[in-house]
Design a protein around this motif. Sequence first.
Motif, PDB file in Angstrom:
ATOM      1  N   ASP A  23       0.841  -1.193   0.000  1.00  0.00           N
ATOM      2  CA  ASP A  23       0.000   0.000   0.000  1.00  0.00           C
ATOM      3  C   ASP A  23       0.878   1.245   0.000  1.00  0.00           C
ATOM      4  O   ASP A  23       2.052   1.189   0.396  1.00  0.00           O
ATOM      5  CB  ASP A  23      -0.914   0.015   1.233  1.00  0.00           C
ATOM      6  CG  ASP A  23      -2.051   1.019   1.096  1.00  0.00           C
ATOM      7  OD1 ASP A  23      -2.492   1.289  -0.032  1.00  0.00           O
ATOM      8  OD2 ASP A  23      -2.492   1.557   2.125  1.00  0.00           O
ATOM      9  N   HIS A  25       0.426   5.780   0.508  1.00  0.00           N
ATOM     10  CA  HIS A  25      -0.405   6.965   0.689  1.00  0.00           C
ATOM     11  C   HIS A  25       0.467   8.205   0.632  1.00  0.00           C
ATOM     12  O   HIS A  25       1.641   8.167   0.987  1.00  0.00           O
ATOM     13  CB  HIS A  25      -1.142   6.937   2.035  1.00  0.00           C
ATOM     14  CG  HIS A  25      -2.294   5.999   2.054  1.00  0.00           C
ATOM     15  ND1 HIS A  25      -3.561   6.373   1.687  1.00  0.00           N
ATOM     16  CD2 HIS A  25      -2.372   4.692   2.378  1.00  0.00           C
ATOM     17  CE1 HIS A  25      -4.372   5.334   1.795  1.00  0.00           C
ATOM     18  NE2 HIS A  25      -3.668   4.291   2.211  1.00  0.00           N
ATOM     19  N   HIS A  57      -3.353  -1.204   6.324  1.00  0.00           N
ATOM     20  CA  HIS A  57      -3.950  -1.555   5.022  1.00  0.00           C
ATOM     21  C   HIS A  57      -3.165  -2.687   4.357  1.00  0.00           C
ATOM     22  O   HIS A  57      -3.744  -3.605   3.787  1.00  0.00           O
ATOM     23  CB  HIS A  57      -3.985  -0.340   4.090  1.00  0.00           C
ATOM     24  CG  HIS A  57      -4.912   0.732   4.565  1.00  0.00           C
ATOM     25  ND1 HIS A  57      -5.070   1.928   3.902  1.00  0.00           N
ATOM     26  CD2 HIS A  57      -5.741   0.789   5.644  1.00  0.00           C
ATOM     27  CE1 HIS A  57      -5.954   2.679   4.550  1.00  0.00           C
ATOM     28  NE2 HIS A  57      -6.362   2.017   5.610  1.00  0.00           N
TER      29      HIS A  57
HETATM   30 ZN   LIG Z   1      -4.265   2.378   2.103  1.00  0.00          ZN
END
Ligand SMILES: [Zn+2]
Length: 180
Positions: A23, A25, A57
């Motif tokens: 993941d 961000h 996540h």
């Molecule tokens: Zn995420």
Amino acid sequence: MPTTNHRRSTTAKPSTRIGYGFDSHEFRPGVPLKIGGITLQHDKGLGGHSDGDVLLHSITDALLGAVAAPDIGALFPPSDPKWKGADSVIFLREALKRVRSAGYAVANVDASLILAAPKIGPHAASIRTRVAELLGVPGDCVGLKAKTPEGLNLENAAVAHVVVLLEKAKSAGKAARKRR
Ligand SMILES: [Zn+2]
């Protein structure tokens, strides 16, 4: 009629399963920085899906992937306003529920976090403790490495890679034997 080999491959449950999650961000001003279920002091947080907890996540996706369940984006669509700012622990708990109902338990997790700042070292112990608690495993079953993004030009992003190993749950094994 199915062949013996075919039948065996569909009914025998492997003793272990591996899962992988990734993941990323982007950092945004004005939001709290959540990593691994804890809030870190920093001038920016992670924007995007829910509370932006990039580590939870990735762990969630690794768990879901290990039991071939739909991924986090399919179960909790970022387009659904319900998940805006949501606590990512909710996603992790759903993934754990699916792992358990598939008859597995978490053996260990190993994660790599890539971000320029803040320094994770001083928080690594608290993050590992929190993640272990959320997963219901001993602290020494959670590995965490933090790296800076050398040569990746990722100064304004946080990235997490996670692998998880599942093992057949002991209680599930017993129940399966009884049924036979
Ligand atoms: Zn995420």
